[in-house]
Write an enzyme that holds these catalytic residues in place. Structure first.
Site, PDB file in Angstrom:
ATOM      1  N   HIS A  72     -16.710  82.597 -17.649  1.00 48.56           N
ATOM      2  CA  HIS A  72     -18.058  82.667 -18.217  1.00 48.56           C
ATOM      3  C   HIS A  72     -18.093  83.752 -19.294  1.00 48.56           C
ATOM      4  CE1 HIS A  72     -22.360  82.173 -18.389  1.00 48.56           C
ATOM      5  NE2 HIS A  72     -22.502  83.477 -18.344  1.00 48.56           N
ATOM      6  N   ASP A 123     -19.056  78.869  -6.838  1.00 48.50           N
ATOM      7  CA  ASP A 123     -19.656  78.089  -5.749  1.00 48.50           C
ATOM      8  C   ASP A 123     -20.566  77.044  -6.396  1.00 48.50           C
ATOM      9  OD1 ASP A 123     -21.965  79.436  -6.421  1.00 48.50           O
ATOM     10  OD2 ASP A 123     -21.760  80.915  -4.812  1.00 48.50           O
ATOM     11  N   ARG A 139     -20.939  71.226 -16.377  1.00 43.24           N
ATOM     12  CA  ARG A 139     -21.636  70.550 -15.272  1.00 43.24           C
ATOM     13  C   ARG A 139     -21.467  71.355 -13.995  1.00 43.24           C
ATOM     14  NH1 ARG A 139     -24.535  66.306 -17.441  1.00 43.24           N
ATOM     15  NH2 ARG A 139     -23.249  65.297 -19.013  1.00 43.24           N
ATOM     16  N   ILE A 140     -22.521  71.326 -13.179  1.00 42.55           N
ATOM     17  CA  ILE A 140     -22.447  71.939 -11.858  1.00 42.55           C
ATOM     18  C   ILE A 140     -21.888  70.893 -10.909  1.00 42.55           C
ATOM     19  CG2 ILE A 140     -23.839  72.916  -9.985  1.00 42.55           C
ATOM     20  CD1 ILE A 140     -23.736  74.621 -12.536  1.00 42.55           C
TER      21      ILE A 140
HETATM   22  C1  GRF Z   1     -16.068  79.577 -23.028  1.00 44.44           C
HETATM   23  O1  GRF Z   1     -16.596  80.759 -23.555  1.00 44.44           O
HETATM   24  C2  GRF Z   1     -16.528  79.356 -21.610  1.00 44.44           C
HETATM   25  O2  GRF Z   1     -16.619  80.502 -20.855  1.00 44.44           O
HETATM   26  C3  GRF Z   1     -17.889  78.773 -21.845  1.00 44.44           C
HETATM   27  O3  GRF Z   1     -17.718  77.886 -22.919  1.00 44.44           O
HETATM   28  C4  GRF Z   1     -16.622  78.317 -23.702  1.00 44.44           C
HETATM   29  C5  GRF Z   1     -15.639  77.206 -23.753  1.00 44.44           C
HETATM   30  O4  GRF Z   1     -14.872  77.282 -24.887  1.00 44.44           O
HETATM   31  N1  GRF Z   1     -18.432  78.178 -20.658  1.00 44.44           N
HETATM   32  P1  GRF Z   1     -13.616  76.316 -25.121  1.00 44.44           P
HETATM   33  O5  GRF Z   1     -14.080  74.893 -24.875  1.00 44.44           O
HETATM   34  O6  GRF Z   1     -12.543  76.737 -24.169  1.00 44.44           O
HETATM   35  O7  GRF Z   1     -13.249  76.555 -26.542  1.00 44.44           O
END
Ligand code: GRF
Length: 195
Positions: A108, A140, A90-91
């Site tokens: 990410h 942000d 979520r943002i």
């Molecule tokens: C990670 O790769 C994160 O960067 C992305 O979703 C994944 C989350 O994995 N947004 P987990 O829930 O920590 O296994």
């Protein structure tokens, strides 16, 4: 350094942080773990580790603003130095981030600013890049935007699927997240006692 972690899914990155704290290699306190919906494994594994948990269900609020306010209140109750979005889908609003002094950390699974959004791995693969990776950054109110703290590259292999690539990225992402948190904790400690 006290942190509150926000999750939407399985929380394997969170588990790496929990393990590093338990092993004594990461000197931070996970004050609480929160989710945007009930029934996530991230919350289950946190509770199993004895960490306080909370859910601020997005669907139980009349609009995004009301949910944001409720989330800010729930997080603030644990007085964190930093809020970690770890697979939190979520943002949050600029107000939310301001409420925690801009200390909103995100990970990410792509090399930002390339391939932001919920399908960073899929999009990188579809584009045909030969190298992708992961990014830890101050978030942000945009979608995967904000100052980059750390990045690491992962080569794309022949015949790779989204799942196999994401798994290999996550191995690197977990390590990068833990080392970034360790650096931030050390910086905070040094700032608190400069002599
Ligand atoms: C990670 O790769 C994160 O960067 C992305 O979703 C994944 C989350 O994995 N947004 P987990 O829930 O920590 O296994």
């Amino acid at each position: 350094m006290r942190i509150v972690v926000l999750v939407s899914g399985t929380g394997s990155n969170l588990q790496a942080v929990i393990d590093a704290v338990k092993e004594g290699t990461l000197d931070i306190e996970i004050a609480a773990v929160g989710a945007d919906r009930p029934g996530t494994y991230g919350i289950e594994r946190s509770a199993a580790a004895g960490i306080p948990t909370f859910v601020v269900d997005f669907k139980a609020h009349p609009d995004r603003a009301a949910w944001n306010d409720a989330l800010a209140e729930a997080v603030a109750a644990f007085e964190p130095d930093l809020v970690l979005s770890s697979g939190f889908m979520r943002i949050v609003s600029a107000d939310f981030i301001d409420a925690f002094g801009g200390k909103y950390l995100n990970t990410h699974p792509a090399l930002l600013p390339s391939f932001p959004g919920a399908h960073g791995v899929r999009d990188a693969l579809a584009y045909g890049v030969k190298v992708t990776g992961c990014t830890v950054h101050w978030a942000d109110a945009g979608v995967d935007t904000g100052p980059i703290i750390a990045q690491e590259a992962v080569a794309v292999e022949d015949g790779e699927t989204e799942e196999s690539l994401h798994e290999r990225i996550k191995v690197v992402e977990r390590r990068l997240l833990v080392s970034t948190l360790a650096s931030l904790a050390a910086e905070q400690k040094a700032a608190a006692s400069p002599n």
